[in-house]
Enzyme design. Structure first.
Site, PDB file in Angstrom:
ATOM      1  N   ASN A   1      -1.785  -0.012   7.059  1.00 12.67           N
ATOM      2  CA  ASN A   1      -1.248  -1.268   7.581  1.00 12.67           C
ATOM      3  C   ASN A   1      -0.331  -1.994   6.598  1.00 12.67           C
ATOM      4  O   ASN A   1      -0.146  -3.198   6.668  1.00 12.67           O
ATOM      5  CB  ASN A   1      -2.375  -2.179   8.065  1.00 12.67           C
ATOM      6  CG  ASN A   1      -3.354  -2.559   6.977  1.00 12.67           C
ATOM      7  OD1 ASN A   1      -3.144  -2.248   5.800  1.00 12.67           O
ATOM      8  ND2 ASN A   1      -4.422  -3.234   7.356  1.00 12.67           N
TER       9      ASN A   1
ATOM     10  N   ARG B   1       2.621  -6.627   8.969  1.00  8.66           N
ATOM     11  CA  ARG B   1       1.862  -5.480   9.485  1.00  8.66           C
ATOM     12  C   ARG B   1       2.412  -4.994  10.824  1.00  8.66           C
ATOM     13  O   ARG B   1       2.392  -3.796  11.092  1.00  8.66           O
ATOM     14  CB  ARG B   1       0.380  -5.820   9.572  1.00  8.66           C
ATOM     15  CG  ARG B   1      -0.266  -5.858   8.191  1.00  8.66           C
ATOM     16  CD  ARG B   1      -1.726  -6.191   8.268  1.00  8.66           C
ATOM     17  NE  ARG B   1      -2.388  -5.997   6.989  1.00  8.66           N
ATOM     18  CZ  ARG B   1      -3.462  -6.667   6.611  1.00  8.66           C
ATOM     19  NH1 ARG B   1      -4.008  -7.565   7.418  1.00  8.66           N
ATOM     20  NH2 ARG B   1      -4.016  -6.431   5.442  1.00  8.66           N
TER      21      ARG B   1
ATOM     22  N   TYR C   1     -12.308  -1.821  -4.647  1.00  6.92           N
ATOM     23  CA  TYR C   1     -12.929  -1.955  -3.325  1.00  6.92           C
ATOM     24  C   TYR C   1     -14.448  -1.813  -3.372  1.00  6.92           C
ATOM     25  O   TYR C   1     -15.074  -1.504  -2.356  1.00  6.92           O
ATOM     26  CB  TYR C   1     -12.330  -0.935  -2.354  1.00  6.92           C
ATOM     27  CG  TYR C   1     -10.914  -1.281  -1.943  1.00  6.92           C
ATOM     28  CD1 TYR C   1     -10.670  -2.345  -1.082  1.00  6.92           C
ATOM     29  CD2 TYR C   1      -9.830  -0.560  -2.422  1.00  6.92           C
ATOM     30  CE1 TYR C   1      -9.382  -2.679  -0.700  1.00  6.92           C
ATOM     31  CE2 TYR C   1      -8.535  -0.882  -2.043  1.00  6.92           C
ATOM     32  CZ  TYR C   1      -8.315  -1.939  -1.184  1.00  6.92           C
ATOM     33  OH  TYR C   1      -7.034  -2.263  -0.807  1.00  6.92           O
TER      34      TYR C   1
ATOM     35  N   HIS D   1      -2.186  -5.329   1.542  1.00  3.40           N
ATOM     36  CA  HIS D   1      -3.512  -5.932   1.345  1.00  3.40           C
ATOM     37  C   HIS D   1      -3.280  -7.368   0.915  1.00  3.40           C
ATOM     38  O   HIS D   1      -2.336  -7.661   0.178  1.00  3.40           O
ATOM     39  CB  HIS D   1      -4.282  -5.197   0.235  1.00  3.40           C
ATOM     40  CG  HIS D   1      -5.467  -5.972  -0.275  1.00  3.40           C
ATOM     41  ND1 HIS D   1      -6.712  -5.895   0.292  1.00  3.40           N
ATOM     42  CD2 HIS D   1      -5.576  -6.878  -1.294  1.00  3.40           C
ATOM     43  CE1 HIS D   1      -7.547  -6.696  -0.359  1.00  3.40           C
ATOM     44  NE2 HIS D   1      -6.880  -7.300  -1.326  1.00  3.40           N
TER      45      HIS D   1
ATOM     46  N   LYS E   1       0.810  -1.219   0.000  1.00  2.00           N
ATOM     47  CA  LYS E   1       0.000   0.000   0.000  1.00  2.00           C
ATOM     48  C   LYS E   1       0.848   1.277   0.000  1.00  2.00           C
ATOM     49  O   LYS E   1       2.059   1.230   0.250  1.00  2.00           O
ATOM     50  CB  LYS E   1      -0.923  -0.014   1.217  1.00  2.00           C
ATOM     51  CG  LYS E   1      -1.969  -1.122   1.196  1.00  2.00           C
ATOM     52  CD  LYS E   1      -2.821  -1.046   2.455  1.00  2.00           C
ATOM     53  CE  LYS E   1      -3.942  -2.060   2.449  1.00  2.00           C
ATOM     54  NZ  LYS E   1      -4.767  -1.945   3.670  1.00  2.00           N
TER      55      LYS E   1
ATOM     56  N   GLU F   1      -9.296 -10.702  -7.760  1.00  2.00           N
ATOM     57  CA  GLU F   1      -8.395  -9.569  -7.543  1.00  2.00           C
ATOM     58  C   GLU F   1      -7.201  -9.603  -8.492  1.00  2.00           C
ATOM     59  O   GLU F   1      -6.786  -8.560  -9.008  1.00  2.00           O
ATOM     60  CB  GLU F   1      -7.930  -9.546  -6.083  1.00  2.00           C
ATOM     61  CG  GLU F   1      -9.048  -9.190  -5.123  1.00  2.00           C
ATOM     62  CD  GLU F   1      -8.620  -9.158  -3.674  1.00  2.00           C
ATOM     63  OE1 GLU F   1      -9.363  -8.567  -2.875  1.00  2.00           O
ATOM     64  OE2 GLU F   1      -7.549  -9.715  -3.326  1.00  2.00           O
TER      65      GLU F   1
ATOM     66  N   PHE G   1     -15.985   3.540   6.064  1.00  2.00           N
ATOM     67  CA  PHE G   1     -14.569   3.762   5.770  1.00  2.00           C
ATOM     68  C   PHE G   1     -14.248   3.820   4.274  1.00  2.00           C
ATOM     69  O   PHE G   1     -13.098   4.049   3.892  1.00  2.00           O
ATOM     70  CB  PHE G   1     -13.718   2.660   6.423  1.00  2.00           C
ATOM     71  CG  PHE G   1     -14.034   1.267   5.930  1.00  2.00           C
ATOM     72  CD1 PHE G   1     -13.440   0.763   4.781  1.00  2.00           C
ATOM     73  CD2 PHE G   1     -14.938   0.466   6.617  1.00  2.00           C
ATOM     74  CE1 PHE G   1     -13.729  -0.514   4.329  1.00  2.00           C
ATOM     75  CE2 PHE G   1     -15.235  -0.825   6.179  1.00  2.00           C
ATOM     76  CZ  PHE G   1     -14.626  -1.314   5.031  1.00  2.00           C
TER      77      PHE G   1
ATOM     78  N   THR H   1      -5.216  -7.325  10.679  1.00  3.48           N
ATOM     79  CA  THR H   1      -5.465  -6.046  10.011  1.00  3.48           C
ATOM     80  C   THR H   1      -4.949  -4.876  10.833  1.00  3.48           C
ATOM     81  O   THR H   1      -4.367  -3.936  10.292  1.00  3.48           O
ATOM     82  CB  THR H   1      -6.976  -5.881   9.739  1.00  3.48           C
ATOM     83  OG1 THR H   1      -7.419  -6.988   8.955  1.00  3.48           O
ATOM     84  CG2 THR H   1      -7.272  -4.593   9.001  1.00  3.48           C
TER      85      THR H   1
ATOM     86  N   ARG I   1      -1.885 -14.599   4.587  1.00  4.08           N
ATOM     87  CA  ARG I   1      -2.596 -13.966   5.707  1.00  4.08           C
ATOM     88  C   ARG I   1      -1.815 -14.174   7.010  1.00  4.08           C
ATOM     89  O   ARG I   1      -1.751 -13.286   7.846  1.00  4.08           O
ATOM     90  CB  ARG I   1      -4.013 -14.527   5.845  1.00  4.08           C
ATOM     91  CG  ARG I   1      -4.828 -14.517   4.581  1.00  4.08           C
ATOM     92  CD  ARG I   1      -5.588 -13.314   4.182  1.00  4.08           C
ATOM     93  NE  ARG I   1      -6.338 -12.649   5.203  1.00  4.08           N
ATOM     94  CZ  ARG I   1      -6.686 -11.368   5.102  1.00  4.08           C
ATOM     95  NH1 ARG I   1      -6.322 -10.664   4.050  1.00  4.08           N
ATOM     96  NH2 ARG I   1      -7.384 -10.792   6.034  1.00  4.08           N
TER      97      ARG I   1
END
Length: 144
Positions: free
Chosen positions: A114, A104, A51, A117, A11, A128, A59, A93, A87
């Site tokens: 964070n 993270r 998204y 993604h 990100k 995705e 948010f 998160t 993950r």
């Protein structure tokens, strides 16, 4: 166990801190193979499209603004059990709740910023990856 693919996005916050190289190196150390990678700067419309499932949530606007503020690094990653393993490697998160040593925990600042993604399940990963990469852009899996 069969090879699986997942989408990774580094990100804007992590890109701005120049931590992308360390994150990619960590993912490779964890056994992920980068099948496709590109650095892009999402337009607001592209971020909204990616998204879209979050549209209408409180948010959403902040997320779209954040994801389109500066470049991101998107990758199609492959390994056995890729979605679950990714993950695990990135952590919770909220970086404050993430396990020690996770991406993270190491590079994230808060729930919004964070660092990364990751797809939440294989079907999501396929959608995705297709959002960011044309089929010919993703390297084929190695054959035995």
């Amino acid at each position: 166990m069969a090879l699986e693919r997942t989408l990774s996005i580094i990100k804007p916050d992590a890109m701005e801190k120049n931590t992308a190289g360390a994150i990619v190196a960590r993912l490779e150390q964890e056994g992920f193979t980068v099948k496709a990678m590109k650095r892009i700067h999402l337009t607001r419309a592209e971020a909204e499209g990616f998204y879209a499932e979050h549209r209408g949530r409180g948010f959403f606007d902040e997320l779209v603004t954040f994801m389109s503020r500066s470049p991101i690094l998107v990758m199609a990653l492959e390994r056995e059990d890729a979605v679950a393993k990714y993950r695990e490697v990135i952590g919770a998160t909220d970086p404050a709740k993430a396990a020690a040593g996770t991406i993270r925990k190491l590079y994230g600042a808060n729930v919004g910023e964070n660092a990364v993604h990751g797809s939440d399940k294989p079907a999501t990963a396929a959608r995705e990856i297709a959002y960011f990469f044309a089929g010919y852009e993703v390297a084929p899996s190695a054959t035995a």
